[in-house]
Enzyme design. Structure first.
Site, PDB file in Angstrom:
ATOM      1  N   GLU A   1       0.822  -1.214   0.000  1.00  0.00           N
ATOM      2  CA  GLU A   1       0.000   0.000   0.000  1.00  0.00           C
ATOM      3  C   GLU A   1       0.853   1.260   0.000  1.00  0.00           C
ATOM      4  OE1 GLU A   1      -2.998   0.409  -0.695  1.00  0.00           O
ATOM      5  OE2 GLU A   1      -3.549  -1.684  -0.733  1.00  0.00           O
TER       6      GLU A   1
ATOM      7  N   TYR B   1      -5.773   6.531   4.786  1.00  0.00           N
ATOM      8  CA  TYR B   1      -5.955   5.574   3.700  1.00  0.00           C
ATOM      9  C   TYR B   1      -5.242   4.259   4.004  1.00  0.00           C
ATOM     10  CZ  TYR B   1      -5.265   2.838  -0.354  1.00  0.00           C
ATOM     11  OH  TYR B   1      -5.216   1.749  -1.177  1.00  0.00           O
TER      12      TYR B   1
ATOM     13  N   ASP C   1      -9.246   5.644  -2.294  1.00  0.00           N
ATOM     14  CA  ASP C   1      -8.080   6.194  -2.999  1.00  0.00           C
ATOM     15  C   ASP C   1      -8.585   6.963  -4.223  1.00  0.00           C
ATOM     16  OD1 ASP C   1      -8.820   4.283  -4.837  1.00  0.00           O
ATOM     17  OD2 ASP C   1      -6.794   3.502  -5.141  1.00  0.00           O
TER      18      ASP C   1
ATOM     19  N   CYS D   1     -12.962   2.194 -15.116  1.00  0.00           N
ATOM     20  CA  CYS D   1     -13.380   3.604 -15.028  1.00  0.00           C
ATOM     21  C   CYS D   1     -12.127   4.469 -14.880  1.00  0.00           C
ATOM     22  CB  CYS D   1     -14.334   3.799 -13.852  1.00  0.00           C
ATOM     23  SG  CYS D   1     -15.193   5.373 -13.953  1.00  0.00           S
TER      24      CYS D   1
ATOM     25  N   CYS E   1     -16.734   2.193 -20.621  1.00  0.00           N
ATOM     26  CA  CYS E   1     -18.094   1.979 -20.113  1.00  0.00           C
ATOM     27  C   CYS E   1     -18.712   0.669 -20.630  1.00  0.00           C
ATOM     28  CB  CYS E   1     -18.981   3.157 -20.468  1.00  0.00           C
ATOM     29  SG  CYS E   1     -18.358   4.721 -19.825  1.00  0.00           S
TER      30      CYS E   1
ATOM     31  N   CYS F   1     -18.193  -2.052 -18.226  1.00  0.00           N
ATOM     32  CA  CYS F   1     -18.417  -1.695 -16.822  1.00  0.00           C
ATOM     33  C   CYS F   1     -19.706  -2.325 -16.272  1.00  0.00           C
ATOM     34  CB  CYS F   1     -18.511  -0.174 -16.697  1.00  0.00           C
ATOM     35  SG  CYS F   1     -18.764   0.362 -15.007  1.00  0.00           S
TER      36      CYS F   1
ATOM     37  N   CYS G   1     -25.002   4.133 -14.166  1.00  0.00           N
ATOM     38  CA  CYS G   1     -24.012   5.183 -13.875  1.00  0.00           C
ATOM     39  C   CYS G   1     -24.611   6.582 -14.101  1.00  0.00           C
ATOM     40  CB  CYS G   1     -22.807   4.987 -14.793  1.00  0.00           C
ATOM     41  SG  CYS G   1     -21.638   6.349 -14.731  1.00  0.00           S
TER      42      CYS G   1
HETATM   43  S1  SF4 Z   1     -20.283   3.470 -16.791  1.00  0.00           S
HETATM   44 FE1  SF4 Z   1     -19.764   5.060 -15.329  1.00  0.00          FE
HETATM   45  S2  SF4 Z   1     -18.661   3.995 -13.701  1.00  0.00           S
HETATM   46 FE2  SF4 Z   1     -18.674   2.635 -15.495  1.00  0.00          FE
HETATM   47  S3  SF4 Z   1     -16.775   3.100 -16.623  1.00  0.00           S
HETATM   48 FE3  SF4 Z   1     -18.396   4.388 -17.494  1.00  0.00          FE
HETATM   49  S4  SF4 Z   1     -18.187   6.308 -16.354  1.00  0.00           S
HETATM   50 FE4  SF4 Z   1     -17.127   4.750 -15.142  1.00  0.00          FE
END
Ligand code: SF4
Length: 292
Positions: free
Chosen positions: A38, A121, A139, A194, A201, A204, A210
């Site tokens: 870390e 942290y 973080d 992200c 996205c 994701c 989102c």
């Molecule tokens: S959908 Fe939202 S959280 Fe997912 S990568 Fe895209 S911007 Fe990031």
């Protein structure tokens, strides 16, 4: 509450398939190995940290081993990770763990935070990743995921705000195991998917919910206040060159041999700073070397 639960479930399920196989996550990891990772990862990317971390753990697998190591060896082993004061603080931390905790990294948050170089942290990360305990681990990656997925903005404010801390705390699941997994998973999502420049996205797990994506990706409102850190010509660059020369030298180095590191005034300032920070010493002849 149901939305939070769904967000946590999606990200932790994604993590099950996507998590990188990193040595400080292995089943045989130690709390000391997690703490060292870390500190190294705070300002340095994983690809540069991993080989150095492996070498450190091979040489100094416990706090007692690092506590007994000569400072010059510690700084040489830190290599080019940057911000080498972190290496000195890790050695101080190792000595404190030996003196105060019989050589065992403590589990208690206050005891962790009382160690040299361990802040909010790092203490939270060690509790979650080493001991599997509930902790609010935030973080820059987690801040970015939160900002986009929940708050609906491009990037978080330049400094960590109380509102962000409250939001982060509200997302942490109640039980230890899920909370620790959420901490690792949300950080990994920010590191791999992200990402700061180009979020992926399509890959994701939060793409359908989102807030930033649903709002049409509004621009970063703090863009003007963000400074890109210059490197060329900075004291950090000159200090880095001097440290590289001292790490590679087998005997003390005369100032004249460091002249390529930077302009004379800047070099003198950086040399004085390195000595003051405990990263270098001078011998009787005024030559420079790593501390014993
Ligand atoms: S959908 Fe939202 S959280 Fe997912 S990568 Fe895209 S911007 Fe990031």
């Amino acid at each position: 509450m149901a939305l939070v639960q769904e967000l946590v479930e999606r990200v932790t399920a994604w993590f099950g398939d996507a998590a990188r196989d990193l040595p400080w996550r292995a089943a045989d990891r130690t709390p000391w190995g997690v703490l060292v990772s870390e500190v190294m990862l705070q300002q340095t990317p994983v690809v540069r940290v991993e080989p150095v971390w492996r070498e450190w753990m091979r040489r100094w697998p416990t706090p007692a081993d690092l506590a007994a190591a000569p400072t010059a060896d510690v700084l040489r082993a830190w290599g080019r990770l940057g911000y080498p004061r972190r290496a000195l603080r890790l050695a101080d931390c190792a000595r404190a763990v030996v003196e105060r905790h019989d050589g065992e990294v403590p589990r208690d948050e206050d005891a962790l935070r009382a160690l040299p170089g361990v802040g909010e942290y790092t203490a939270a990360a060690v509790r979650a990743f080493a001991f599997g305990r509930r902790a609010v681990v935030v973080d820059t990656n987690v801040r970015r995921v939160q900002a986009r997925a929940v708050t609906g903005v491009a990037l978080p404010a330049p400094s960590y705000t109380a509102a962000e801390r409250r939001l982060a705390a509200s997302l942490v699941p109640d039980d230890d195991a899920t909370a620790a997994r959420w901490a690792a998973a949300s950080m990994e999502l920010g590191a791999l998917v992200c990402t700061a420049r180009v979020p992926h996205c399509d890959d994701c797990p939060l793409r359908t919910t989102c807030a930033w994506r649903l709002a049409g990706f509004p621009a970063d409102e703090h863009a003007a206040r963000r400074r890109t850190q210059a490197w060329e010509g900075t004291d950090r660059q000159v200090r880095g060159r001097v440290m590289a020369a001292l790490r590679g030298a087998e005997s003390p180095v005369h100032r004249a041999l460091l002249a390529d590191a930077g302009p004379p005034d800047q070099l003198d300032r950086c040399l004085a700073g390195l000595v003051e920070d405990g990263l270098a010493e001078t011998d009787d002849a005024g030559r420079y070397l790593l501390p014993a």
